[in-house]
Design a protein around this motif. Structure first.
Motif, mmCIF file in Angstrom:
data_model
loop_
_atom_site.group_PDB
_atom_site.id
_atom_site.type_symbol
_atom_site.label_atom_id
_atom_site.label_comp_id
_atom_site.label_asym_id
_atom_site.label_seq_id
_atom_site.Cartn_x
_atom_site.Cartn_y
_atom_site.Cartn_z
ATOM 1 N N PRO A 1 0.829 -1.215 0.000
ATOM 2 C CA PRO A 1 0.000 0.000 0.000
ATOM 3 C C PRO A 1 0.861 1.263 0.000
ATOM 4 N N PRO A 2 0.365 2.371 -0.529
ATOM 5 C CA PRO A 2 1.116 3.634 -0.464
ATOM 6 C C PRO A 2 1.114 4.162 0.969
ATOM 7 N N ARG A 3 2.097 5.015 1.312
ATOM 8 C CA ARG A 3 2.146 5.577 2.683
ATOM 9 C C ARG A 3 0.920 6.447 2.936
ATOM 10 N N VAL A 4 0.587 7.301 1.943
ATOM 11 C CA VAL A 4 -0.612 8.145 2.052
ATOM 12 C C VAL A 4 -1.655 7.564 1.080
ATOM 13 N N PRO A 5 -2.839 7.171 1.602
ATOM 14 C CA PRO A 5 -3.817 6.540 0.702
ATOM 15 C C PRO A 5 -4.116 7.407 -0.520
ATOM 16 N N GLY A 6 -4.081 6.783 -1.704
ATOM 17 C CA GLY A 6 -4.456 7.482 -2.926
ATOM 18 C C GLY A 6 -3.371 8.349 -3.544
ATOM 19 N N ARG A 7 -2.154 8.394 -2.913
ATOM 20 C CA ARG A 7 -1.066 9.226 -3.477
ATOM 21 C C ARG A 7 0.190 8.366 -3.655
ATOM 22 N N CYS A 8 0.945 8.659 -4.713
ATOM 23 C CA CYS A 8 2.183 7.917 -4.977
ATOM 24 C C CYS A 8 3.278 8.329 -3.994
ATOM 25 N N ASP A 9 3.980 7.345 -3.402
ATOM 26 C CA ASP A 9 5.087 7.623 -2.466
ATOM 27 C C ASP A 9 6.207 8.376 -3.164
ATOM 28 N N LEU A 10 6.415 8.107 -4.452
ATOM 29 C CA LEU A 10 7.602 8.600 -5.142
ATOM 30 C C LEU A 10 7.409 9.962 -5.791
ATOM 31 N N ASP A 11 6.192 10.228 -6.324
ATOM 32 C CA ASP A 11 6.020 11.521 -7.004
ATOM 33 C C ASP A 11 4.734 12.237 -6.590
ATOM 34 N N ASP A 12 4.042 11.707 -5.600
ATOM 35 C CA ASP A 12 2.839 12.327 -5.028
ATOM 36 C C ASP A 12 1.672 12.476 -6.021
ATOM 37 N N SER A 13 1.777 11.839 -7.188
ATOM 38 C CA SER A 13 0.647 11.965 -8.125
ATOM 39 C C SER A 13 -0.493 11.038 -7.667
ATOM 40 N N PRO A 14 -1.746 11.298 -8.114
ATOM 41 C CA PRO A 14 -2.867 10.468 -7.668
ATOM 42 C C PRO A 14 -2.760 9.031 -8.172
ATOM 43 N N LEU A 15 -3.260 8.093 -7.366
ATOM 44 C CA LEU A 15 -3.265 6.694 -7.792
ATOM 45 C C LEU A 15 -4.579 6.420 -8.526
ATOM 46 N N ILE A 16 -4.458 5.719 -9.642
ATOM 47 C CA ILE A 16 -5.642 5.388 -10.440
ATOM 48 C C ILE A 16 -5.660 3.879 -10.702
ATOM 49 N N GLN A 17 -6.835 3.358 -11.013
ATOM 50 C CA GLN A 17 -6.912 1.941 -11.358
ATOM 51 C C GLN A 17 -6.898 1.829 -12.876
ATOM 52 N N ARG A 18 -6.029 0.939 -13.387
ATOM 53 C CA ARG A 18 -5.985 0.746 -14.829
ATOM 54 C C ARG A 18 -7.329 0.225 -15.295
ATOM 55 N N GLU A 19 -7.770 0.693 -16.459
ATOM 56 C CA GLU A 19 -9.052 0.261 -17.027
ATOM 57 C C GLU A 19 -9.168 -1.268 -16.992
ATOM 58 N N ASP A 20 -8.068 -1.952 -17.335
ATOM 59 C CA ASP A 20 -8.128 -3.417 -17.425
ATOM 60 C C ASP A 20 -7.832 -4.104 -16.089
ATOM 61 N N ASP A 21 -7.717 -3.356 -14.974
ATOM 62 C CA ASP A 21 -7.599 -3.967 -13.644
ATOM 63 C C ASP A 21 -8.916 -3.906 -12.880
ATOM 64 N N ARG A 22 -9.960 -3.307 -13.477
ATOM 65 C CA ARG A 22 -11.258 -3.281 -12.790
ATOM 66 C C ARG A 22 -11.760 -4.722 -12.681
ATOM 67 N N SER A 23 -12.421 -5.019 -11.536
ATOM 68 C CA SER A 23 -12.711 -6.425 -11.230
ATOM 69 C C SER A 23 -13.501 -7.128 -12.328
ATOM 70 N N GLU A 24 -14.405 -6.404 -13.004
ATOM 71 C CA GLU A 24 -15.199 -7.066 -14.043
ATOM 72 C C GLU A 24 -14.334 -7.471 -15.241
ATOM 73 N N THR A 25 -13.234 -6.776 -15.438
ATOM 74 C CA THR A 25 -12.365 -7.102 -16.576
ATOM 75 C C THR A 25 -11.347 -8.187 -16.212
ATOM 76 N N VAL A 26 -11.064 -8.309 -14.900
ATOM 77 C CA VAL A 26 -9.996 -9.206 -14.461
ATOM 78 C C VAL A 26 -10.258 -10.656 -14.856
ATOM 79 N N ALA A 27 -11.483 -11.141 -14.624
ATOM 80 C CA ALA A 27 -11.781 -12.542 -14.904
ATOM 81 C C ALA A 27 -11.624 -12.851 -16.395
#
Ligand code: AMP
Length: 230
Positions: A144-170
């Motif tokens: 997990p990131p140190r601050v929820p929703g923010r990147c530890d390395l560059d502080d940019s917002p964390l997003i979910q890749r289109e193809d990592d959404r649970s409906e696409t995973v299966a």
């Protein structure tokens, strides 16, 4: 020349391991998924076409994928070899790669498979988040990131890749596991496969991958017969 193929299902840890391994071995990391994401970002013709498949969790047609990969391998930094991540994804791609490398008097030296059970893959994939700026990878449970929703390395917002959404995973796993097993078999038949347990901590997986890659490079220099050991 050292061409190393990194094999594993989506979520097996290729994206984490490949850059570390590339730095350690001094080889460029060539990931077809990254090349496609860059093309989508640029809005190029290849990107627009690829996006239709990526969003549905499907493989992009070989005609598009192969051309993009071979163009990348023709760049000067890949003259001495590369770590291939996400390619080949099926037998046709494996055959084309073999032919293209043979044209350069080269071949795949070793195929490293990072093996993770399917249930663990689903858990990992639906918890994966990447940073918007640079694609740094996080996971809700294992990293997990140190601050929820923010990147530890560059502080940019964390997003979910289109193809990592649970409906696409299966859909993504079913399509890709079948083809992956064929590609694993392809390299096993050629005596080039080394399988690494991907459930261990990241540093241990890296160490196992590096050891297998270096052993293959030693084989290549002729110190022992090709394909010895496993
Ligand atoms: P990855 O980052 O490797 O999971 O790739 C993301 C997406 O790019 C995949 O789900 C496919 O749609 C596409 N892709 C990447 N590599 C290939 C490949 N070798 N053949 C076909 N499609 C690919």
């Amino acid at each position: 020349m050292t061409f190393l193929v990194l094999l594993g299902a989506p979520g097996a840890g290729k994206g984490t391991q490949a850059p570390i391994l590339a730095a350690r071995l001094g080889l460029p990391h060539v990931a077809t998924g990254d090349l496609f994401r860059a093309a989508v970002h640029e809005g190029s013709a290849v990107g627009l076409e690829a996006r239709r498949y990526m969003e549905r969790g499907q493989l992009v047609p070989d005609s598009i994928t192969v051309k993009m990969l071979l163009d990348r391998l023709a760049q000067p930094d890949a003259a001495l070899g590369a770590i291939l991540d996400g390619f080949p994804r099926n037998l046709a791609q494996a055959d084309i790669l073999e032919g293209a490398l043979a044209d350069r008097s080269s071949r795949v030296n070793v195929a490293l498979e990072i093996e993770v059970p399917e249930a663990e893959l689903v858990r990992r994939l639906s918890g994966r988040w990447i940073c918007k700026a640079n694609g740094h990878v996080y996971n809700e449970t294992s990293h997990p990131p140190r601050v929820p929703g923010r990147c530890d390395l560059d502080d940019s917002p964390l997003i979910q890749r289109e193809d990592d959404r649970s409906e696409t995973v299966a859909a993504r796993l079913t399509a890709q596991l079948t083809a992956l097993r064929e590609v694993v078999g392809y390299y096993q038949e050629r005596g080039l496969l080394r399988t690494i347990d991907g459930r261990r901590p990241v540093a241990e997986v890296t160490a196992a991958l590096a050891a297998a890659a270096l052993a293959a490079a030693a084989d290549e220099t002729g110190s022992s017969p090709r394909g010895a050991g496993n």
